[in-house]
Design a protein around this motif. Sequence first.
Motif, short mmCIF file in Angstrom:
data_model
loop_
_atom_site.label_atom_id
_atom_site.label_comp_id
_atom_site.label_asym_id
_atom_site.label_seq_id
_atom_site.Cartn_x
_atom_site.Cartn_y
_atom_site.Cartn_z
N LYS A 150 -9.16 -33.77 -62.93
CA LYS A 150 -8.30 -32.64 -62.62
C LYS A 150 -6.97 -33.17 -62.10
CE LYS A 150 -11.37 -29.41 -63.45
NZ LYS A 150 -11.19 -28.42 -64.54
N GLU B 102 -13.00 -37.55 -59.62
CA GLU B 102 -12.74 -36.43 -60.51
C GLU B 102 -11.31 -35.89 -60.37
OE1 GLU B 102 -15.68 -33.45 -59.89
OE2 GLU B 102 -17.35 -34.72 -60.53
N ASP C 276 -3.76 -28.82 -62.76
CA ASP C 276 -4.84 -27.89 -62.45
C ASP C 276 -4.68 -27.34 -61.03
OD1 ASP C 276 -6.74 -28.34 -64.84
OD2 ASP C 276 -6.35 -30.38 -64.12
N LYS D 80 -4.08 -23.50 -59.75
CA LYS D 80 -4.53 -23.12 -58.41
C LYS D 80 -3.58 -23.76 -57.38
CE LYS D 80 -8.29 -21.36 -60.30
NZ LYS D 80 -8.15 -21.82 -61.68
N SER E 253 -13.44 -30.72 -49.89
CA SER E 253 -14.32 -29.56 -50.06
C SER E 253 -13.51 -28.33 -50.47
CB SER E 253 -15.06 -29.27 -48.75
OG SER E 253 -15.83 -28.08 -48.85
N LYS F 122 -12.38 -28.58 -54.14
CA LYS F 122 -13.46 -28.27 -55.09
C LYS F 122 -13.71 -26.77 -55.16
CE LYS F 122 -14.22 -32.44 -56.38
NZ LYS F 122 -15.46 -33.17 -56.10
N ILE F 123 -13.71 -26.11 -54.02
CA ILE F 123 -13.92 -24.66 -53.99
C ILE F 123 -12.85 -23.94 -54.78
CG2 ILE F 123 -13.86 -22.63 -52.49
CD1 ILE F 123 -15.19 -24.37 -50.32
N LEU G 242 -10.75 -25.20 -57.12
CA LEU G 242 -10.80 -25.55 -58.54
C LEU G 242 -11.93 -24.82 -59.27
CD1 LEU G 242 -10.03 -29.38 -58.50
CD2 LEU G 242 -8.60 -27.56 -59.45
N ASN G 243 -12.96 -24.43 -58.53
CA ASN G 243 -14.07 -23.67 -59.13
C ASN G 243 -13.75 -22.19 -59.25
OD1 ASN G 243 -15.84 -25.80 -59.59
ND2 ASN G 243 -16.74 -25.67 -57.55
N GLY G 244 -12.54 -21.80 -58.81
CA GLY G 244 -12.11 -20.42 -58.98
C GLY G 244 -12.26 -19.53 -57.77
N ASP G 245 -12.70 -20.10 -56.64
CA ASP G 245 -12.89 -19.30 -55.44
C ASP G 245 -11.71 -19.49 -54.47
OD1 ASP G 245 -15.40 -18.27 -56.22
OD2 ASP G 245 -16.36 -20.15 -55.62
#
Length: 234
Positions: free
Chosen positions: A5, A29, A52, A80, A116, A119-120, A122-125
Amino acid sequence: MIKKKRVILVNEHKILGDLLRASLVTDSELAVAGEYGSGKEALNGAVSLQPDLIITGIDLPDIDGVVFTKKIMEVLPDTKIIAVTHYPEKDCLLAFLAAGGRGYLNKYISDQDLLSTVKIVLNGDIALSQEGFQMAAKEYRRIAMVNVNSEQDGNVGQRLLPEIRTGLLSDREKQVLQLYAHGYSSKEMCKILFLSTNTVETYKKRIKEKLRLSSKADILQYAIRHGLLEDWEK
């Protein structure tokens, strides 16, 4: 092989930028694709790099971080954005979220909490502190109560809705909404706004999510009710 990403860092403070980069590169990642000290440079870099994720400060030297976030959303709606700042939630959080931000962190956050949060997001949250979630929940409740009052009081409550709900949209999203309500196809909107088909479709999806509308008929009724058709100019 996992595709990394791409992350852009935007902060006028080099020391903070160095600390953020040092934390991010520990994750296999993630890849820091660019670093900028001003909003104007970052806007140009983001268009070129198509990241990203963008991690930005709020007090950029040439542009407010909230305005910067809004401008990024207009050209890169899928990117994001996380703010890392010394400003407390009560000062900027709601404006940052309304502009399209996804995460809001104190600049003294630990490496683990930063990763953390990344990651949250990037997962769309959305990733906020407990205080941040409380503020967002109270604002959601306030808007919900205005909507309830509008149904009970007719035009008295109705006049408040354009300021609150359309205020969630970026300038570009408002343009797409108005063209969509006028009956323009996605292909026609691409030519008028100089955007790709995917970008137009993303804007349409975000509009429906933000305004809680599910169909073209809903959008047309909303545009008529709030005077958006009259405001539109080619």
